[in-house]
Design a protein around this motif. Sequence first.
Motif, PDB file in Angstrom:
ATOM      1  N   UNK A 205     -30.852  21.467  22.466  1.00  0.00           N
ATOM      2  CA  UNK A 205     -31.587  20.084  21.850  1.00  0.00           C
ATOM      3  C   UNK A 205     -30.639  18.964  21.973  1.00  0.00           C
ATOM      4  N   UNK A 206     -29.425  19.220  22.171  1.00  0.00           N
ATOM      5  CA  UNK A 206     -28.429  18.080  22.274  1.00  0.00           C
ATOM      6  C   UNK A 206     -28.605  17.201  23.701  1.00  0.00           C
TER       7      UNK A 206
ATOM      8  N   UNK B 185     -30.282  24.947  19.469  1.00  0.00           N
ATOM      9  CA  UNK B 185     -29.716  23.847  18.809  1.00  0.00           C
ATOM     10  C   UNK B 185     -28.732  23.040  19.984  1.00  0.00           C
TER      11      UNK B 185
ATOM     12  N   UNK C 133     -17.374  16.597  19.246  1.00  0.00           N
ATOM     13  CA  UNK C 133     -17.427  16.300  17.926  1.00  0.00           C
ATOM     14  C   UNK C 133     -18.931  16.598  17.746  1.00  0.00           C
ATOM     15  N   UNK C 134     -19.737  16.202  18.467  1.00  0.00           N
ATOM     16  CA  UNK C 134     -21.232  16.520  18.161  1.00  0.00           C
ATOM     17  C   UNK C 134     -21.545  18.122  18.088  1.00  0.00           C
TER      18      UNK C 134
ATOM     19  N   UNK D 136     -29.350  10.513  18.727  1.00  0.00           N
ATOM     20  CA  UNK D 136     -28.405  10.227  19.489  1.00  0.00           C
ATOM     21  C   UNK D 136     -27.906   8.899  18.984  1.00  0.00           C
TER      22      UNK D 136
ATOM     23  N   UNK E   9     -26.588  15.622  25.423  1.00  0.00           N
ATOM     24  CA  UNK E   9     -25.503  15.492  26.407  1.00  0.00           C
ATOM     25  C   UNK E   9     -25.385  16.969  26.640  1.00  0.00           C
ATOM     26  N   UNK E  10     -26.232  18.083  26.646  1.00  0.00           N
ATOM     27  CA  UNK E  10     -26.278  19.357  26.789  1.00  0.00           C
ATOM     28  C   UNK E  10     -26.989  19.602  28.038  1.00  0.00           C
TER      29      UNK E  10
ATOM     30  N   UNK F  64     -19.686  19.652  15.169  1.00  0.00           N
ATOM     31  CA  UNK F  64     -20.548  19.072  13.955  1.00  0.00           C
ATOM     32  C   UNK F  64     -21.746  20.003  13.683  1.00  0.00           C
TER      33      UNK F  64
ATOM     34  N   UNK G  54     -22.682  22.231  10.305  1.00  0.00           N
ATOM     35  CA  UNK G  54     -23.734  22.053   9.583  1.00  0.00           C
ATOM     36  C   UNK G  54     -24.799  22.921   9.519  1.00  0.00           C
ATOM     37  N   UNK G  55     -24.955  23.746  10.628  1.00  0.00           N
ATOM     38  CA  UNK G  55     -26.205  24.551  10.252  1.00  0.00           C
ATOM     39  C   UNK G  55     -25.457  26.292   9.973  1.00  0.00           C
TER      40      UNK G  55
ATOM     41  N   UNK H 117     -23.947  10.768  12.340  1.00  0.00           N
ATOM     42  CA  UNK H 117     -24.181  11.945  13.456  1.00  0.00           C
ATOM     43  C   UNK H 117     -25.204  13.211  12.973  1.00  0.00           C
TER      44      UNK H 117
ATOM     45  N   UNK I  87     -36.495  24.143  18.758  1.00  0.00           N
ATOM     46  CA  UNK I  87     -35.663  24.633  17.672  1.00  0.00           C
ATOM     47  C   UNK I  87     -36.479  24.887  16.389  1.00  0.00           C
TER      48      UNK I  87
END
Lengths: 538, 161
Positions: free
Chosen positions: B66-67, B63, B17-18, A125, B69-70, B21, B25-26, A120, A303
Motif C-alpha cells: 500500500x505504501x 500494508x 522511516x515510513x 503520503x 514508495x514501495x 513506522x 504502528x501495526x 505520517x 489491506x
Amino acid sequence: MITGAEAIVRCLENEGVEIIFGYPGATIAPLYDKLSKSNIRHILVRHEQHAGHEASGYARIKKKPGVCMTTSGPGATNLITALATAYMDSVPLVAITGQVSSELLGRDVFQEADITGAAEPFTKYSYLVKNAEDLPRIIKEAFHIASTGRPGPVLIDIPVNVQQQRFDFAFAGEVNLRGYKPTIKGHTGQIKRVCKAINNAERPVICVGGGIFAADGQGELQRFAEMLNIPVVSTMMGIGAVPTQHSLNMGMLGMHGKSIANQAITDSDLLIIVGARVSDRAVLLPANVGKNTKIVHIDIDPTEIGKNLSTLIPVVGDAKEILIQIMEAEPDRKSEDWTDLLKAKKDKLELDYAPRRSGINPKAFVNLLSKSLPDDHIYCADVGQNQIWSAANCEVRTGRFLTSGGMGTMGYSLPAAIGAKIADPEKTVVAVCGDGSFQMHMMELATICQHGVDVKIVVMKNNKLGLVKEIQKKSYKNNECAVDLTGSPDLVSIARAYGIPGQRIDSMDSADGAIAEMLSCKCAYLLECVVDENESSI
Amino acid sequence: MKHTISVLVENKAGVLSRISGLFARRGFNIDSLAVGTTEDKNISRITLLVDGDDYIAEQVTKQLNKQIDVIKVRKLDRDEITRRELVLVKVKMSVAQRGEIIDIVKIMQGEIVDISHTTLTVEMSDKPEKIDLLVELLSHYNIVEVARTGTIALQKGAEIV
C-alpha cells in the motif's frame, strides 16, 4: 524565473483549485502574498483544525480534493486531528504547510515542527520539499495520490526559502509513480465467483460503507440491490448510500445501530461488503457474523480485505465499477422470502418518538428536521449522543449525511458544513451537534459571518457530555465525572453576538415553527434544543 | 513462524522511516531488517524477517504494498532462496584461549579479521542459523561486542522479485 510561491499558485490553479481553507503565519507568508493575487478564494478560519475539516466537508461534496493551508509549528500540528479524521474516513485532502528555512531544519528553531514525521500515520503520503524545482511534480502527484485509489490526505511541507527560491518554471508531465497503481476493475474470475455465491444464497445482505461515495456509485448500488431484491444495511459512513426510507434499507448496523440490521447480518448466509472497513463499531465482534455466512468483500484497498473478517471472495477495485461488472454478469436470485421477512420486521419496528416530560425528544426532532429539509439537503452530524440520534433517525433522501465516522472527532459538524455549503451553495446544509461539540467549533461562527456562509446550526443542549455520561452510568457504576458542562454560555446569545439569529426551544410543540423559521432565514441560524440529560442515545 | 520478505523501494529520504513506522504502528514483530542499494541506484532492497502466522505475513505484505514508495513486495519461500548474514564478533581472551578460539573459527569457516593482545575479532558470512551457532560457541569465552547485518536473501536460479 518565478518564485516557488508563484509556482505553487500556478500549479494549484492548474489543478482546478477554487477554494483554500487556511490560516496564515510567518513561514507561509510568501505563498499568501502570491495567493492574494490569484483567483483562488481563501477562507480564513479561526483555528487550523477547522481549515482541515472545512476542506474535508468541501471535498466530500465537491468530489475533488479539498485544500487547506497553515503555517509551520503549531499551525501545522493543529492540523493533525483534521488529517487523521480525513485519513480514517478516506477523504481526499491536500494540506500545505509552511516550514522553517531548509538550512535551519532540525535545529529546533522558532515554530519548527517535524510535521511530515508527526502526521505520517495520518497521511496517505507526504512531501518535504527541498528544492522549488520539484514543486510542479510534487503538487501534481499530491492531487493524484489524494484523489485516486482509496482517497486520503496528502501533506506538502514547504520551507519558507523554497517558497522564495526563483527558478525556471514548467508544468510537470504525466504522473508516473511505479509503486502506485490502484486497481479499478474487478478480477473477472472473482466476479464470476460473486455471481455464483449470489445465485446460491438464500439470505444475502449487502453491507455498504463510505467507499460507495468515494466511488460515486450510489446509483449503481441501489440498482444492484433492487435488481436482486437484496436487503441493504449500512455503516455510519454508508448512511444515505441508498435512501434511508428505501424499502430494502434496513438501517445502520453496529454498536449503535438498528437491531434489525445486526440481526440481518447474523442470520445472513451471504454478506456482500461494499467499500467498508468492518470496523469494531460496525461489527462489534466478527463472531456476530453468522458462522455459516460467506463473505464477499469489495474494496479498493486490498489491506482492508481480510483485516478484520476472514473473507471468502475478495474483490479489489472501484466499488462502482465492480457493481457494474457484477450486474453485467447477470446473477440471478430466486428465493425472495428472506427479503420479505426482513421488510415485514422493519415495518413493525417501533420508533421512540413520544413527547418527553422535559425538553425535546431529540430522536423525533432530527427525524422531523430531516423531513422538513429539501430532499437533497446535506446533514452534518457531530460526535456524541447527537451523532447516534442523527444516524438512527434522520432521513437521507438524495442528499448526503456527513460525519466523522472512523475518528469520531468532536467539533467536525460545523466546519464540515461550512466546507459543504461553500462546495455547493445551492444546497441546504445543517450542522447538528451537542453543546459539547459546539464548544469545540464555535469559533467558526466568525468564519461563517466573515464569508457569509448560510449554514443552519442545531445544538442539542443537555449541559452534559451525554455519551460519556452514558458510559459512566453503564460501566462505571454511575460515577459521573468530568461530564458536567456548567459554565457554558447562553448559546443563542453567543450566536447573537456574532450577528447570527437563533432561538431556544424546550418542547416538541415549538419544533415545527422553529424549524420553519430557521429554514426561511436567508443566513446562518442557530437553533438550541433543550434535551433532558437522561435521554439515552439508543 | 519466520517469514522472509523482500521489498523493493524508491531510494529516497523518508522511505525507511515510513516503513519502520508502519511496523511499529501495526504491531508487527520484525526480527531483522537489512537495507541496501540494488543494481539500480534509484531502488533499494529491504529484506525483512517477520515473526508471525500467515495472517501477519499477509498483513505485512499488503500494508507494504500500500505504501506509495514501495515498488514490489515478495514473500520468499525459505527453501527457494539463498540467505546470508554477516557478523563481526569481538572476543576478549587470555593468551591460553587464543588457540581454542582460532580452532572454532576455522571449523566454522569464519575468519579472524583483527587481533590485539587481549582480543580477537571474528568475521563470518553464512546462513543466520550458522551465525547463531558461531555466536553460541564463542559465548563460552568473553564476547565484548557483536554486530550483525540482518539477513539478506535472493531467490535461487533465474527467478527474480
